[in-house]
Design a protein around this motif. Sequence first.
Motif, PDB file in Angstrom:
ATOM      1  N   GLN A 117       0.834  -1.204   0.000  1.00  0.00           N
ATOM      2  CA  GLN A 117       0.000   0.000   0.000  1.00  0.00           C
ATOM      3  C   GLN A 117       0.875   1.263   0.000  1.00  0.00           C
ATOM      4  O   GLN A 117       0.541   2.265  -0.622  1.00  0.00           O
ATOM      5  CB  GLN A 117      -0.927  -0.038   1.221  1.00  0.00           C
ATOM      6  CG  GLN A 117      -1.982   1.050   1.232  1.00  0.00           C
ATOM      7  CD  GLN A 117      -1.556   2.252   2.049  1.00  0.00           C
ATOM      8  OE1 GLN A 117      -0.848   2.131   3.035  1.00  0.00           O
ATOM      9  NE2 GLN A 117      -1.977   3.428   1.632  1.00  0.00           N
ATOM     10  N   PHE A 122      -0.696  -0.751  -4.975  1.00  0.00           N
ATOM     11  CA  PHE A 122      -1.954  -0.030  -4.748  1.00  0.00           C
ATOM     12  C   PHE A 122      -1.781   1.225  -3.894  1.00  0.00           C
ATOM     13  O   PHE A 122      -2.613   1.625  -3.113  1.00  0.00           O
ATOM     14  CB  PHE A 122      -3.083  -0.950  -4.235  1.00  0.00           C
ATOM     15  CG  PHE A 122      -2.896  -1.571  -2.875  1.00  0.00           C
ATOM     16  CD1 PHE A 122      -3.546  -1.065  -1.763  1.00  0.00           C
ATOM     17  CD2 PHE A 122      -2.115  -2.704  -2.723  1.00  0.00           C
ATOM     18  CE1 PHE A 122      -3.415  -1.658  -0.515  1.00  0.00           C
ATOM     19  CE2 PHE A 122      -1.989  -3.307  -1.477  1.00  0.00           C
ATOM     20  CZ  PHE A 122      -2.634  -2.777  -0.365  1.00  0.00           C
ATOM     21  N   LYS A 123      -0.660   1.904  -4.144  1.00  0.00           N
ATOM     22  CA  LYS A 123      -0.420   3.225  -3.546  1.00  0.00           C
ATOM     23  C   LYS A 123      -1.527   4.166  -4.024  1.00  0.00           C
ATOM     24  O   LYS A 123      -1.871   4.155  -5.209  1.00  0.00           O
ATOM     25  CB  LYS A 123       0.936   3.714  -4.051  1.00  0.00           C
ATOM     26  CG  LYS A 123       1.606   4.689  -3.150  1.00  0.00           C
ATOM     27  CD  LYS A 123       3.010   4.981  -3.682  1.00  0.00           C
ATOM     28  CE  LYS A 123       3.755   5.818  -2.732  1.00  0.00           C
ATOM     29  NZ  LYS A 123       3.915   7.085  -2.691  1.00  0.00           N
ATOM     30  N   ASP A 124      -2.082   4.938  -3.129  1.00  0.00           N
ATOM     31  CA  ASP A 124      -3.138   5.919  -3.477  1.00  0.00           C
ATOM     32  C   ASP A 124      -4.399   5.278  -4.060  1.00  0.00           C
ATOM     33  O   ASP A 124      -5.163   5.925  -4.774  1.00  0.00           O
ATOM     34  CB  ASP A 124      -2.622   6.969  -4.485  1.00  0.00           C
ATOM     35  CG  ASP A 124      -1.342   7.633  -4.005  1.00  0.00           C
ATOM     36  OD1 ASP A 124      -1.259   7.905  -2.788  1.00  0.00           O
ATOM     37  OD2 ASP A 124      -0.437   7.856  -4.818  1.00  0.00           O
ATOM     38  N   GLN A 125      -4.632   3.990  -3.776  1.00  0.00           N
ATOM     39  CA  GLN A 125      -5.824   3.310  -4.306  1.00  0.00           C
ATOM     40  C   GLN A 125      -7.047   3.685  -3.454  1.00  0.00           C
ATOM     41  O   GLN A 125      -7.058   3.439  -2.253  1.00  0.00           O
ATOM     42  CB  GLN A 125      -5.587   1.787  -4.263  1.00  0.00           C
ATOM     43  CG  GLN A 125      -6.788   0.936  -4.581  1.00  0.00           C
ATOM     44  CD  GLN A 125      -7.109   0.914  -6.060  1.00  0.00           C
ATOM     45  OE1 GLN A 125      -6.260   1.131  -6.895  1.00  0.00           O
ATOM     46  NE2 GLN A 125      -8.355   0.641  -6.387  1.00  0.00           N
ATOM     47  N   PRO A 126      -8.063   4.290  -4.051  1.00  0.00           N
ATOM     48  CA  PRO A 126      -9.264   4.607  -3.260  1.00  0.00           C
ATOM     49  C   PRO A 126     -10.153   3.368  -3.093  1.00  0.00           C
ATOM     50  O   PRO A 126      -9.970   2.362  -3.788  1.00  0.00           O
ATOM     51  CB  PRO A 126      -9.969   5.656  -4.110  1.00  0.00           C
ATOM     52  CG  PRO A 126      -9.546   5.354  -5.509  1.00  0.00           C
ATOM     53  CD  PRO A 126      -8.180   4.719  -5.450  1.00  0.00           C
ATOM     54  N   THR A 129      -9.638  -2.255  -0.800  1.00  0.00           N
ATOM     55  CA  THR A 129      -8.651  -3.163  -1.396  1.00  0.00           C
ATOM     56  C   THR A 129      -8.466  -4.346  -0.460  1.00  0.00           C
ATOM     57  O   THR A 129      -8.221  -4.160   0.733  1.00  0.00           O
ATOM     58  CB  THR A 129      -7.294  -2.459  -1.599  1.00  0.00           C
ATOM     59  OG1 THR A 129      -7.486  -1.311  -2.422  1.00  0.00           O
ATOM     60  CG2 THR A 129      -6.291  -3.396  -2.266  1.00  0.00           C
ATOM     61  N   ASP A 145      -9.617   3.188   1.568  1.00  0.00           N
ATOM     62  CA  ASP A 145      -8.983   4.476   1.257  1.00  0.00           C
ATOM     63  C   ASP A 145      -7.610   4.597   1.926  1.00  0.00           C
ATOM     64  O   ASP A 145      -7.267   5.629   2.517  1.00  0.00           O
ATOM     65  CB  ASP A 145      -9.880   5.651   1.688  1.00  0.00           C
ATOM     66  CG  ASP A 145     -11.173   5.705   0.881  1.00  0.00           C
ATOM     67  OD1 ASP A 145     -11.165   5.237  -0.283  1.00  0.00           O
ATOM     68  OD2 ASP A 145     -12.190   6.199   1.400  1.00  0.00           O
ATOM     69  N   GLY A 146      -6.841   3.507   1.865  1.00  0.00           N
ATOM     70  CA  GLY A 146      -5.474   3.529   2.385  1.00  0.00           C
ATOM     71  C   GLY A 146      -5.325   3.263   3.867  1.00  0.00           C
ATOM     72  O   GLY A 146      -4.209   3.192   4.377  1.00  0.00           O
ATOM     73  N   ASP A 201     -13.056  -3.151  -4.362  1.00  0.00           N
ATOM     74  CA  ASP A 201     -12.732  -2.527  -5.647  1.00  0.00           C
ATOM     75  C   ASP A 201     -11.542  -3.202  -6.305  1.00  0.00           C
ATOM     76  O   ASP A 201     -11.348  -3.109  -7.511  1.00  0.00           O
ATOM     77  CB  ASP A 201     -12.410  -1.043  -5.419  1.00  0.00           C
ATOM     78  CG  ASP A 201     -13.617  -0.308  -4.845  1.00  0.00           C
ATOM     79  OD1 ASP A 201     -14.567  -0.083  -5.602  1.00  0.00           O
ATOM     80  OD2 ASP A 201     -13.623  -0.005  -3.638  1.00  0.00           O
ATOM     81  N   LEU A 202     -10.717  -3.882  -5.480  1.00  0.00           N
ATOM     82  CA  LEU A 202      -9.485  -4.486  -6.003  1.00  0.00           C
ATOM     83  C   LEU A 202      -9.016  -5.621  -5.097  1.00  0.00           C
ATOM     84  O   LEU A 202      -9.071  -5.498  -3.875  1.00  0.00           O
ATOM     85  CB  LEU A 202      -8.384  -3.409  -6.065  1.00  0.00           C
ATOM     86  CG  LEU A 202      -7.005  -3.828  -6.566  1.00  0.00           C
ATOM     87  CD1 LEU A 202      -7.041  -4.177  -8.056  1.00  0.00           C
ATOM     88  CD2 LEU A 202      -5.981  -2.722  -6.323  1.00  0.00           C
ATOM     89  N   VAL A 204      -5.439  -7.801  -4.443  1.00  0.00           N
ATOM     90  CA  VAL A 204      -4.008  -7.855  -4.729  1.00  0.00           C
ATOM     91  C   VAL A 204      -3.484  -9.175  -4.169  1.00  0.00           C
ATOM     92  O   VAL A 204      -3.775  -9.526  -3.025  1.00  0.00           O
ATOM     93  CB  VAL A 204      -3.256  -6.666  -4.088  1.00  0.00           C
ATOM     94  CG1 VAL A 204      -1.760  -6.758  -4.365  1.00  0.00           C
ATOM     95  CG2 VAL A 204      -3.808  -5.344  -4.605  1.00  0.00           C
TER      96      VAL A 204
END
Length: 252
Positions: A117, A122-126, A129, A145-146, A201-202, A204
């Motif tokens: 993260q 997924f840095k800055d992934q809103p 996750t 949101d991180g 949303d994602l 990983v």
Amino acid sequence: MAIAFGIDIGGSGVKGAPVDLETGELTQGRFRIDTPYPATPQAVSKTAAEVLAHFELPEDVPVGVCFPGPLPGGNVRFMANLDQEWVGQNAVEVFSRAIGRPVATLNDADAAGLAEQQYGVFKDQPGVTVFTTLGTGIGTAIFVDGVMLPNTELGHIEIGGYDAETRASAAVRKRENLGWKKWAKRLTKYYQEMEKLFSPDLFVVGGGVSRKHEKFLPLIDISTPIIPAKLRNTAGIVGAAAAGAAHQHKQG
């Protein structure tokens, strides 16, 4: 250069290295000592101190330790991969005492997720996750949101009457000699259930097997995007170091 030291406690090895907090890269090659047997709190924390001492770093370098199991408030509630003497111990106290400075502790899947993260895919992934590591078991870390929800153990959700990780981990694929297609079918069931429960949303996917992601990720039949992690075998060390730095900053 701002650095912190990360220590990754595993069932077979205790590994550590200094980490550049700007880039998330190791500033020196990692140093590893076999996990002592029996892996008691005293023996493991002493080994962790030896790994740190190998690098002769300044006294004020922050230290973080990641650990195989959930650690709410630093407390070990149950233990699968180390000695049962850990149960009921406070890992923060055990490692701080042995290392001779304050340390941060966190679960190993959380550490790997934190590394991805902050420095990885997924840095800055809103949004939501879900990070998973496929290894001996299935480790999980969830971010909104991180911000991480720590100590999740979603490799143990029950699917078709089975604990998911006993059917779908990377170790099970090897043990049962499953082809990529057969294993992907089991992973599909797992990730479909996770989709149903969390609407992420994602996804990983980390762990050593993520090196071969093109062999199985495209075969997982879900509607959520699913991508391989970037940091792989350094993720635990990097995430532990980042947690150590954040802890020291908070103590400030």
